[in-house]
Design a protein around this motif. Structure first.
Motif, PDB file in Angstrom:
ATOM      1  N   ARG A   1      -5.133   4.639  -5.887  1.00  0.00           N
ATOM      2  CA  ARG A   1      -3.924   5.218  -5.331  1.00  0.00           C
ATOM      3  C   ARG A   1      -4.180   6.608  -4.753  1.00  0.00           C
ATOM      4  NH1 ARG A   1      -0.114   3.688 -10.563  1.00  0.00           N
ATOM      5  NH2 ARG A   1      -0.390   1.398 -10.429  1.00  0.00           N
ATOM      6  N   PRO A   2      -5.126   6.751  -3.841  1.00  0.00           N
ATOM      7  CA  PRO A   2      -5.371   8.068  -3.242  1.00  0.00           C
ATOM      8  C   PRO A   2      -4.185   8.497  -2.390  1.00  0.00           C
ATOM      9  CG  PRO A   2      -6.579   6.384  -2.042  1.00  0.00           C
ATOM     10  CD  PRO A   2      -5.993   5.706  -3.243  1.00  0.00           C
ATOM     11  N   ASP A   3      -3.931   9.794  -2.346  1.00  0.00           N
ATOM     12  CA  ASP A   3      -2.872  10.281  -1.462  1.00  0.00           C
ATOM     13  C   ASP A   3      -3.450  10.876  -0.179  1.00  0.00           C
ATOM     14  OD1 ASP A   3      -3.788  12.825  -2.209  1.00  0.00           O
ATOM     15  OD2 ASP A   3      -2.238  13.057  -3.728  1.00  0.00           O
TER      16      ASP A   3
ATOM     17  N   LEU B   1      -8.850  -2.049  -2.517  1.00  0.00           N
ATOM     18  CA  LEU B   1      -8.353  -1.497  -3.771  1.00  0.00           C
ATOM     19  C   LEU B   1      -6.978  -0.867  -3.603  1.00  0.00           C
ATOM     20  CD1 LEU B   1     -11.684   0.114  -5.027  1.00  0.00           C
ATOM     21  CD2 LEU B   1     -10.522  -1.848  -6.046  1.00  0.00           C
ATOM     22  N   MET B   2      -6.755  -0.248  -2.463  1.00  0.00           N
ATOM     23  CA  MET B   2      -5.443   0.344  -2.194  1.00  0.00           C
ATOM     24  C   MET B   2      -4.378  -0.732  -1.995  1.00  0.00           C
ATOM     25  SD  MET B   2      -6.693   3.453   0.294  1.00  0.00           S
ATOM     26  CE  MET B   2      -5.040   4.007   0.754  1.00  0.00           C
ATOM     27  N   LYS B   3      -4.745  -1.802  -1.320  1.00  0.00           N
ATOM     28  CA  LYS B   3      -3.793  -2.902  -1.109  1.00  0.00           C
ATOM     29  C   LYS B   3      -3.389  -3.546  -2.432  1.00  0.00           C
ATOM     30  CE  LYS B   3      -5.629  -4.066   3.468  1.00  0.00           C
ATOM     31  NZ  LYS B   3      -6.436  -5.054   4.228  1.00  0.00           N
ATOM     32  N   GLU B   4      -4.344  -3.599  -3.372  1.00  0.00           N
ATOM     33  CA  GLU B   4      -4.074  -4.199  -4.682  1.00  0.00           C
ATOM     34  C   GLU B   4      -3.441  -3.202  -5.653  1.00  0.00           C
ATOM     35  OE1 GLU B   4      -4.422  -7.349  -5.459  1.00  0.00           O
ATOM     36  OE2 GLU B   4      -5.338  -7.953  -3.556  1.00  0.00           O
ATOM     37  N   ASP B   5      -3.248  -1.959  -5.208  1.00  0.00           N
ATOM     38  CA  ASP B   5      -2.667  -0.891  -6.020  1.00  0.00           C
ATOM     39  C   ASP B   5      -3.566  -0.510  -7.200  1.00  0.00           C
ATOM     40  OD1 ASP B   5      -0.572   0.976  -6.110  1.00  0.00           O
ATOM     41  OD2 ASP B   5       0.411  -0.085  -7.756  1.00  0.00           O
TER      42      ASP B   5
ATOM     43  N   MET C   1       0.851  -1.197   0.000  1.00  0.00           N
ATOM     44  CA  MET C   1       0.000   0.000   0.000  1.00  0.00           C
ATOM     45  C   MET C   1       0.885   1.245   0.000  1.00  0.00           C
ATOM     46  SD  MET C   1      -2.974   1.175   2.706  1.00  0.00           S
ATOM     47  CE  MET C   1      -3.963  -0.295   2.485  1.00  0.00           C
ATOM     48  N   ARG C   2       0.509   2.234  -0.799  1.00  0.00           N
ATOM     49  CA  ARG C   2       1.278   3.461  -0.901  1.00  0.00           C
ATOM     50  C   ARG C   2       0.964   4.405   0.267  1.00  0.00           C
ATOM     51  NH1 ARG C   2       2.543   4.520  -6.991  1.00  0.00           N
ATOM     52  NH2 ARG C   2       2.154   2.441  -7.853  1.00  0.00           N
ATOM     53  N   PRO C   3       1.899   5.263   0.634  1.00  0.00           N
ATOM     54  CA  PRO C   3       1.649   6.227   1.717  1.00  0.00           C
ATOM     55  C   PRO C   3       0.485   7.151   1.375  1.00  0.00           C
ATOM     56  CG  PRO C   3       3.988   6.135   1.165  1.00  0.00           C
ATOM     57  CD  PRO C   3       3.261   5.371   0.101  1.00  0.00           C
ATOM     58  N   PHE C   4      -0.249   7.579   2.403  1.00  0.00           N
ATOM     59  CA  PHE C   4      -1.350   8.510   2.200  1.00  0.00           C
ATOM     60  C   PHE C   4      -1.541   9.341   3.458  1.00  0.00           C
ATOM     61  CE2 PHE C   4      -3.131   4.631   3.941  1.00  0.00           C
ATOM     62  CZ  PHE C   4      -3.987   5.071   4.940  1.00  0.00           C
ATOM     63  N   LYS C   5      -2.171  10.490   3.271  1.00  0.00           N
ATOM     64  CA  LYS C   5      -2.515  11.365   4.384  1.00  0.00           C
ATOM     65  C   LYS C   5      -3.871  10.957   4.926  1.00  0.00           C
ATOM     66  CE  LYS C   5      -3.548  16.236   5.409  1.00  0.00           C
ATOM     67  NZ  LYS C   5      -3.674  17.607   4.810  1.00  0.00           N
ATOM     68  N   TYR C   6      -4.009  10.987   6.251  1.00  0.00           N
ATOM     69  CA  TYR C   6      -5.288  10.678   6.888  1.00  0.00           C
ATOM     70  C   TYR C   6      -5.874  11.952   7.473  1.00  0.00           C
ATOM     71  CZ  TYR C   6      -8.548   9.018  10.470  1.00  0.00           C
ATOM     72  OH  TYR C   6      -9.654   8.812  11.261  1.00  0.00           O
ATOM     73  N   SER C   7      -7.132  12.245   7.113  1.00  0.00           N
ATOM     74  CA  SER C   7      -7.841  13.399   7.661  1.00  0.00           C
ATOM     75  C   SER C   7      -9.188  12.932   8.189  1.00  0.00           C
ATOM     76  CB  SER C   7      -8.071  14.468   6.584  1.00  0.00           C
ATOM     77  OG  SER C   7      -6.856  14.870   5.996  1.00  0.00           O
TER      78      SER C   7
END
Length: 335
Positions: free
Chosen positions: A44-46, A37-41, A1-7
């Motif tokens: 790709r939300p940031d 979906l993020m785990k499977e790439d 999983m790619r890095p992302f910001k959490y809000s």
């Protein structure tokens, strides 16, 4: 999983503003689809905007407006809680049956109503990032159209995409003439008839629905009806649980004496959106509720179907499923 910001947001407006400010932000509610979906790439939300602190989970009667006498279900209500709510079970058993036919008990306990509407296709070509997919990456082609397409669309597909919408709940909501309430950063509430909420693929299959970026599903309104005792949700699948529909049918009938006043039919597993069977509905209006009329209505609807290489069986399967669902609806929703 790619890095992302959490809000995290505590108001609808703040959530909508965060989403609007970042075209690559996504909503986090139950997380049962977006996180996979993020785990499977695939996605790709940031940034993920958590809306779980919003007060949008209430099921309540509608006391005013055009849908007075109906019911409103919150966008953040859990699928399981919605299906088992006394007002839903008593007045909209079709919705209860559809929700309980979907996914697993664990997922239904986490998945939200708004998330169910916005879940993405389970087409394997969409999930396999090494394969071409116009929905995942516009302009790359559709691997499923000439590939293994047994599970794919027979209605409304285009050269760009043959994927189907995976929801069971949405098929029932289509038949129930639901209305989706959404709110954006301006604070204005928009009402979207359910038939207009999801899209056919056309040349833009990456767009699943008519929701604008930054809008949040606040509630789903279901108008009052007179067919609760004559409705049924039928799901045909490869195995008895935790499987997506080959074909599903939400059927409801309102009688006028010995004749059908109106029928409501929606199909799942056959199109990029829940497919409302308007041709069959028009044919049945004013007719007797007989097996022959049910069969004629089903065949009339299925004349519009266009099979792919591996899913021609869905046409006869869909015909039989419509007949069976209407028959069970007439029998009081019993198998």
């Amino acid at each position: 999983m790619r890095p992302f910001k959490y809000s995290a947001s505590t108001t609808i407006n703040s959530a909508a503003q965060l989403l609007s400010a970042n075209p690559n932000a996504r909503i986090l509610a139950g997380g049962t689809n977006i996180l996979d979906l993020m785990k499977e790439d695939v996605e790709r939300p940031d940034e993920l905007v958590d809306i779980n602190r919003l007060n949008l989970s209430v099921v309540k009667p509608i006391t005013e407006g055009v849908n007075k006498g109906g019911i409103s279900i919150g966008g953040l209500g859990k699928n399981a809680e919605t299906a088992n709510h006394p007002l839903i079970r008593q007045n909209f058993p079709l919705l209860t049956q559809a929700i309980l036919a979907g996914a697993s008990a664990q997922i239904r306990n986490m998945a939200t109503n708004g998330g169910n509407l916005n879940q993405r296709t389970r087409c394997p070509y969409f999930y396999e990032v090494s394969m071409p997919c116009n929905k995942r990456e516009p302009g790359t082609g559709c691997g499923a159209r000439e590939g293994i397409n047994r599970m794919h669309a027979i209605f409304g597909w285009s050269e760009s995409c043959v994927a189907v919408h995976p929801s069971d709940m949405c098929v029932a909501l289509a038949a129930l003439d639901a209305v989706v309430k959404v709110q954006g950063s301006s604070g204005k509430v928009r009402s979207i008839p359910f038939a207009e909420y999801h899209r056919l693929p056309g040349e833009m299959p990456e767009k699943d629905n008519t929701l604008q970026h930054g809008e949040v599903v606040t509630s789903i309104e279901i108008p009052k009806n007179n067919f609760a005792s004559k409705s049924y949700y039928l799901k045909v699948r490869d195995r008895a649980s935790y499987a997506f529909a080959l074909v599903s049918v939400a059927a409801a009938i309102e009688m006028n004496g010995s004749g059908i006043k109106q029928a409501w039919l929606a199909l799942g597993g056959v199109a990029h959106k829940p497919w409302r069977a308007f041709e069959a509905e028009r044919f049945l209006a004013g007719k007797a509720a007989t097996a022959d009329n049910f069969r004629q209505a089903a065949e009339m609807e299925m004349k519009q179907a266009k099979a792919l290489e591996h899913n021609g069986f869905k046409i006869e399967l869909g015909t039989r499923a419509i007949v069976l669902a209407l028959t069970r609806a007439m029998n009081g929703g019993t198998a």
